[in-house]
Design an enzyme around this catalytic site. Structure first.
Site, mmCIF file in Angstrom:
data_model
loop_
_atom_site.group_PDB
_atom_site.id
_atom_site.type_symbol
_atom_site.label_atom_id
_atom_site.label_comp_id
_atom_site.label_asym_id
_atom_site.label_seq_id
_atom_site.Cartn_x
_atom_site.Cartn_y
_atom_site.Cartn_z
ATOM 1 N N LYS A 1 0.876 -1.182 0.000
ATOM 2 C CA LYS A 1 0.000 0.000 0.000
ATOM 3 C C LYS A 1 0.912 1.231 0.000
ATOM 4 C CE LYS A 1 -2.141 3.316 1.868
ATOM 5 N NZ LYS A 1 -1.960 4.628 1.215
ATOM 6 N N GLY B 1 6.505 5.308 8.132
ATOM 7 C CA GLY B 1 5.744 6.548 8.083
ATOM 8 C C GLY B 1 5.883 7.300 9.394
ATOM 9 N N THR C 1 5.201 8.720 13.243
ATOM 10 C CA THR C 1 5.040 8.031 14.529
ATOM 11 C C THR C 1 3.571 7.979 14.946
ATOM 12 O OG1 THR C 1 7.286 8.564 15.165
ATOM 13 C CG2 THR C 1 5.775 8.095 16.965
ATOM 14 N N GLY D 1 2.072 5.144 13.272
ATOM 15 C CA GLY D 1 2.593 3.924 13.906
ATOM 16 C C GLY D 1 1.831 3.584 15.174
ATOM 17 N N GLU E 1 9.170 16.350 14.867
ATOM 18 C CA GLU E 1 9.671 16.205 13.499
ATOM 19 C C GLU E 1 8.918 17.180 12.589
ATOM 20 O OE1 GLU E 1 8.528 12.699 11.181
ATOM 21 O OE2 GLU E 1 10.617 12.475 10.595
HETATM 22 P P1 NAP Z 1 2.232 8.769 7.199
HETATM 23 O O1 NAP Z 1 1.335 9.909 6.992
HETATM 24 O O2 NAP Z 1 2.348 8.199 8.550
HETATM 25 O O3 NAP Z 1 1.798 7.660 6.130
HETATM 26 C C1 NAP Z 1 2.520 6.475 5.954
HETATM 27 C C2 NAP Z 1 1.624 5.444 5.303
HETATM 28 O O4 NAP Z 1 0.638 5.051 6.247
HETATM 29 C C3 NAP Z 1 0.883 5.951 4.077
HETATM 30 O O5 NAP Z 1 0.827 4.956 3.090
HETATM 31 C C4 NAP Z 1 -0.495 6.234 4.645
HETATM 32 O O6 NAP Z 1 -1.512 6.192 3.675
HETATM 33 C C5 NAP Z 1 -0.644 5.096 5.622
HETATM 34 N N1 NAP Z 1 -1.686 5.272 6.636
HETATM 35 C C6 NAP Z 1 -2.309 6.407 6.995
HETATM 36 N N2 NAP Z 1 -3.243 6.152 7.935
HETATM 37 C C7 NAP Z 1 -3.197 4.826 8.183
HETATM 38 C C8 NAP Z 1 -3.922 3.953 9.045
HETATM 39 N N3 NAP Z 1 -4.878 4.399 9.844
HETATM 40 N N4 NAP Z 1 -3.599 2.654 9.054
HETATM 41 C C9 NAP Z 1 -2.634 2.181 8.261
HETATM 42 N N5 NAP Z 1 -1.929 2.952 7.395
HETATM 43 C C10 NAP Z 1 -2.205 4.267 7.365
HETATM 44 O O7 NAP Z 1 3.736 9.116 6.785
HETATM 45 P P2 NAP Z 1 4.200 9.910 5.523
HETATM 46 O O8 NAP Z 1 3.799 11.336 5.717
HETATM 47 O O9 NAP Z 1 3.759 9.186 4.302
HETATM 48 O O10 NAP Z 1 5.782 9.768 5.604
HETATM 49 C C11 NAP Z 1 6.591 10.637 6.319
HETATM 50 C C12 NAP Z 1 6.991 10.001 7.635
HETATM 51 O O11 NAP Z 1 7.645 8.762 7.385
HETATM 52 C C13 NAP Z 1 7.988 10.833 8.410
HETATM 53 O O12 NAP Z 1 7.623 10.827 9.752
HETATM 54 C C14 NAP Z 1 9.303 10.090 8.211
HETATM 55 O O13 NAP Z 1 10.243 10.300 9.233
HETATM 56 C C15 NAP Z 1 8.819 8.676 8.159
HETATM 57 N N6 NAP Z 1 9.794 7.808 7.518
HETATM 58 C C16 NAP Z 1 10.513 6.953 8.289
HETATM 59 C C17 NAP Z 1 11.493 6.143 7.715
HETATM 60 C C18 NAP Z 1 12.328 5.210 8.552
HETATM 61 O O14 NAP Z 1 13.070 4.422 7.983
HETATM 62 N N7 NAP Z 1 12.235 5.255 9.861
HETATM 63 C C19 NAP Z 1 11.711 6.201 6.339
HETATM 64 C C20 NAP Z 1 10.950 7.090 5.580
HETATM 65 C C21 NAP Z 1 9.985 7.878 6.181
HETATM 66 P P3 NAP Z 1 -2.060 7.562 3.020
HETATM 67 O O15 NAP Z 1 -0.940 8.147 2.261
HETATM 68 O O16 NAP Z 1 -3.141 7.095 2.132
HETATM 69 O O17 NAP Z 1 -2.510 8.428 4.141
#
Ligand code: NAP
Length: 493
Positions: A183, A236, A238, A241, A393
């Protein structure tokens, strides 16, 4: 070739059970280019029926299909074949990634696409090296520790490096012998839909890889709650998560999370200042700060503090914002207007909470830039641990700078957030470099540079609120110990 020539005119379809499909309700969503905020494609949104179909297909492929019985050698060959197909399509993937994410084309083509192909080769090799261990207990007893695939894995991806991260994770999932339901983020969906074509052409059996685009709260939530999905991995934010941990409690499913960061970058006063300034600038402006491990808290020894800030400001002011396809561009757009808005809110909080604004902090006025989601590199000095911008962040080109006097104080500052993803230490004294690196509570630390060149060989884990679980292929495997007693009649009574 014009990058738009690679874009499909018709909406991109979901990939379920080895077939590209239109969802039952035929709902699409827009794919935007963040540099101009222009819609350039559409993709279908999976609804509940499509999630159910994908879970069923992945389950069947694992439990009954050829995949579950396929020897690792055969899985390895398929991965190699898919890697070769991706190799042929690197230009197309890099253009699509640049169009959709606004990132640098050079970075997408010469780093991320290369690393994506490398993931296929690396994990094809890994699939051939899966092993457990035999633990001798006494002359008659041996414990066999073996590693198994989880089964069906739901892999939920972020938008900041979708192709490279997607390839690294899917290849690890498959090398371990699992099936996958992928996804991607709603803001960066195309590379995974294109990757489905690669798996299809390589001849992966139906149901082994499924790609569902659309809402995280629908698809992600169903994957997390489904009793037929054995494991969910999410990269994604926290807060997402935490939501997944909560939603997974009824199935007590294996969950692996790679989450956000607020990584410290410590600069001691014995460094070559010009060199360290360049690294510090790169650490927080690469991909406009939209990198999970960005060095966003600069902790500088007081004796060089003002000099360092002055030089860093001058480096930041040299950056040229623009389209990632333009080779002159050195500062790319943020992914989405909503995300840029959240970064601006943090900038305003920094000002309101009394941090000293050194540069940036105001929107660009050039119309070419206001059409996109550009935020200038913003330096805040004299940031204290109680300020919101120090703790949270931001995920944009915003740097918090804090002075320190002693090594102990630098370490304490580095460790005073809820995150523990990465960090940097700059010093010519390698004893001190290693000592400090060992004391920072993070899963990966760079000494005298920033960002890893070899993430795949030695992936970092997230400490504290930056993650849950291990990284690499082990993340997608589960152990079993078989206790063997070779002695007849050895009942201990
Ligand atoms: P996000 O908003 O948390 O979204 C991540 C994924 O989760 C997306 O595919 C999102 O779908 C999905 N999602 C949203 N709500 C959900 C739910 N209720 N249940 C299951 N999945 C759900 O993160 P982002 O804005 O895409 O990414 C940026 C974040 O990722 C930053 O905090 C960054 O630090 C972190 N990150 C961490 C790493 C690491 O290795 N630690 C690497 C890269 C990025 P939708 O897009 O459809 O909402």
């Amino acid at each position: 070739m014009n990058p738009y020539d690679y874009v499909k005119k018709e909406p991109y379809q979901l990939y379920i059970d080895g077939v590209f499909v239109v969802p039952e309700d035929k709902v699409t969503f827009d794919i935007q280019n963040p540099v101009k905020n222009q819609i350039f494609a559409k993709a279908y949104k999976a609804g509940k029926p499509e999630v159910t179909r994908a879970v069923k297909a992945a389950r069947k492929a694992f439990d009954e299909g050829p995949w579950g019985k396929m020897p690792p050698r055969e899985r390895s060959k398929l991965l190699l074949k898919a890697g070769q197909i991706l190799e042929q399509r690197k230009e197309e993937f890099s253009c699509i990634e640049t169009l959709e994410c606004g990132k640098s084309y050079a970075g997408a083509r010469y780093f991320e696409a290369e690393m994506s192909v490398d993931a296929f080769e690396y994990y094809a090799g890994k699939a051939r090296c899966l092993e457990g261990k035999a633990v001798p207990i006494d002359n008659n007893t041996v414990n066999l520790v073996q590693w198994y695939p989880h089964g069906v894995v739901g892999e939920i991806l972020p938008w900041n490096g979708p192709l490279m991260m997607g390839c690294q994770k899917i290849c690890a999932i498959l090398a371990a012998g699992n099936t996958a339901i992928v996804k991607p983020s709603s803001w960066a969906s195309l590379s995974m839909l294109l990757l489905a074509e690669v798996f299809d052409e390589a001849g992966f059996p139906s149901g082994v890889v499924n790609v569902l685009t659309g809402s995280g709260s629908v698809i992600g939530d169903m994957l997390v709650k489904s009793p037929d999905v054995d494991m969910v991995a999410m990269t994604g934010g926290t807060s997402t998560g935490k939501h997944i941990i909560e939603a997974s409690k009824d199935t007590v499913k294996d969950v692996a999370l790679e989450l956000g960061g607020k990584s410290p970058n410590i600069i001691f006063d014995d460094v070559d200042i010009d060199d360290a300034v360049k690294w510090a600038r790169w650490a927080f402006t690469q991909n406009s700060g939209q990198v999970c491990v960005s060095g966003t808290r600069l902790i500088v020894q007081r004796s060089i503090y003002e000099q360092f800030i002055e030089k860093l400001q001058s480096e930041c002011e040299k950056l040229i914002p623009g389209d990632g396809f333009d080779p002159k561009t050195t500062l790319t757009s943020l992914i989405h207007r909503d995300h840029a808005q959240s970064v601006w809110e943090y900038i305003e909080k920094g000002k309101a909470e009394g941090a000293r604004l050194v540069c940036g902090g105001e929107p660009y006025t050039d119309q070419k830039l206001t059409a996109g989601n550009f935020v200038p590199p913003t330096l805040f000095a004299d940031v204290t641990p109680d300020m919101t911008i120090f703790k949270e962040e931001i995920f944009g080109p915003v740097l918090c700078i804090t002075p320190f006097d002693s090594e102990a104080e630098a370490i304490a500052l580095a460790n005073s957030t809820e995150y523990g993803l990465a960090g940097g230490v700059f010093t010519k004294n390698m004893k001190r470099g290693l000592r400090v690196a060992q004391k920072i509570h993070s899963g990966q630390i760079y000494v005298n540079s920033y960002f890893s060149k070899a993430m795949i060989e030695s992936p970092g884990t997230g400490w504290k609120q930056s993650g849950l679980g291990v990284a690499g292929i082990q993340k997608y495997m589960i152990s079993k110990t078989i206790f063997i007693d070779t002695q007849e009649g050895s009942l201990p009574m």
